[in-house]
Design an enzyme around this catalytic site. Structure first.
Site, PDB file in Angstrom:
ATOM      1  N   SER A   1       8.073   0.668 -13.312  1.00  0.00           N
ATOM      2  CA  SER A   1       9.206   1.414 -12.756  1.00  0.00           C
ATOM      3  C   SER A   1       8.738   2.829 -12.468  1.00  0.00           C
ATOM      4  CB  SER A   1      10.370   1.438 -13.753  1.00  0.00           C
ATOM      5  OG  SER A   1      11.436   2.216 -13.249  1.00  0.00           O
TER       6      SER A   1
ATOM      7  N   LEU B   1      -9.609   6.631  10.485  1.00  0.00           N
ATOM      8  CA  LEU B   1     -10.177   6.865   9.157  1.00  0.00           C
ATOM      9  C   LEU B   1      -9.451   7.990   8.419  1.00  0.00           C
ATOM     10  CD1 LEU B   1     -13.934   6.818  10.289  1.00  0.00           C
ATOM     11  CD2 LEU B   1     -12.636   4.905   9.336  1.00  0.00           C
ATOM     12  N   GLY B   2      -8.175   8.206   8.723  1.00  0.00           N
ATOM     13  CA  GLY B   2      -7.414   9.263   8.062  1.00  0.00           C
ATOM     14  C   GLY B   2      -7.977  10.634   8.398  1.00  0.00           C
TER      15      GLY B   2
ATOM     16  N   ASP C   1       1.524   6.137  13.891  1.00  0.00           N
ATOM     17  CA  ASP C   1       2.322   5.996  15.110  1.00  0.00           C
ATOM     18  C   ASP C   1       2.183   7.223  16.007  1.00  0.00           C
ATOM     19  OD1 ASP C   1       3.262   3.494  14.282  1.00  0.00           O
ATOM     20  OD2 ASP C   1       4.902   4.398  13.161  1.00  0.00           O
TER      21      ASP C   1
ATOM     22  N   ASN D   1       8.957   5.440  16.309  1.00  0.00           N
ATOM     23  CA  ASN D   1       8.034   6.546  16.049  1.00  0.00           C
ATOM     24  C   ASN D   1       7.103   6.795  17.228  1.00  0.00           C
ATOM     25  OD1 ASN D   1       9.160   6.732  13.490  1.00  0.00           O
ATOM     26  ND2 ASN D   1       7.456   5.704  12.465  1.00  0.00           N
TER      27      ASN D   1
END
Length: 297
Positions: free
Chosen positions: A36, A220-221, A252, A52
């Site tokens: 949690s 690749l970010g 996006d 988007n």
């Protein structure tokens, strides 16, 4: 030129977990996983890949035509798209379901856990690719499984070049199905993880896949992206973000820039360079459709 954006329209419920997922999940106990997460911050945003991407195209001044399906709770979203100047003639509405819903939890390292209810997206295959002479470029982004398959076939039959962007929908398809998508597409774009899965399922390397399309892009970010053309790889460096607030919708935003550049007949490296810039701007803003981008800056 109008750009057809095949994909989902969804409401995003975005939650922020202030810790790290890796500190809460014990690898040795995955067979009895019961966790949690306390999420002090929660908000609801307009989202979905088609929404988007259409938003990003409008930021760049391109004409966006979503091919998507809303549910019986989607009137506000439809009005928002119209206010943005998006052509909504091919956004269908079904009374049988809610609009698709994404529940996205992000930790302090920008890792995400997402639960997705497809809702109206499950009816997207009933909405066919329109016969319009002004639509000369398209993208197949994550949507209902049947819709992605049928829209790819319809675009190919109509001679409309398109980007295949399987995204988080990639696991829905077998290796032969993914290979068929590639055979129909003009360009393919995936992130690093999706690229490895695409290669694993098709049994083809990125080099081999790129030989079947005009270009293959692997994001690749923050490190930028790889551009594969005819088996040759180029690395396009990333753009440092002024602030890292929320990765939701960064892919996006990148794809909107890619489409915008392709519509201008830019080379692929220039397209993805713009995509890297847009992704860096987007990640400094919360939600997938709240950033502002100045193409001339």
């Amino acid at each position: 030129m109008s750009i057809l954006v095949c994909g989902s329209l969804a409401f995003d419920t975005i939650m922020t977990f202030e810790g790290r997922f890796s500190e809460q999940i014990l690898p040795s106990q995955l067979h009895i996983l019961n966790v949690s997460f306390l999420v002090p911050a929660l908000r609801r945003e307009y989202g979905g890949c088609a929404g988007n991407i259409a938003y990003g195209l409008r930021q760049l001044g391109s004409e966006a035509v979503p091919l998507a399906t809303l549910g019986n709770d989607g009137q506000d979203y439809l009005e928002r798209l119209r206010a943005l100047g998006v052509d909504t003639r091919h956004v269908a509405t079904t009374v049988e379901s809610y609009t698709a819903q994404a529940m996205i939890m992000t930790d302090r390292d920008n890792n995400q856990i997402t639960a997705f209810h497809p809702g109206a997206m499950s009816f997207a295959h009933d909405n066919a690719v329109p016969a319009r002479s002004d639509i000369r470029l398209a993208i197949i982004s994550p949507d209902g499984r049947d819709a992605m398959l049928s829209h790819a076939e319809q675009l190919h039959a109509a001679g409309i070049p398109f980007v295949f962007d399987p995204g988080q929908g990639l696991p829905m398809f077998s290796g032969p199905e993914l290979a068929h998508f590639v055979s129909l597409a003009t360009w393919v774009t995936v992130n690093d993880y999706e690229g490895r899965m695409l290669c694993d399922r098709t049994g083809l390397s990125l080099e081999a896949l790129s030989g079947q399309v005009r270009g293959l892009v692997v994001t690749l970010g923050e490190q930028g992206c790889e551009v594969w053309e005819s088996g040759q790889r180029s690395l396009v460096p990333g753009i440092p973000a002024t602030e890292v607030l929320d990765p939701t919708g960064c892919g996006d935003a990148f794809r909107a820039a890619l489409l915008h550049g392709l519509a201008q007949d830019w080379d692929l490296v220039r397209c993805v360079s713009l995509g890297n810039r847009m992704g860096a701007v987007k990640i400094a803003s919360r939600g997938g459709q709240n950033y502002r981008f100045d193409p001339s800056a």
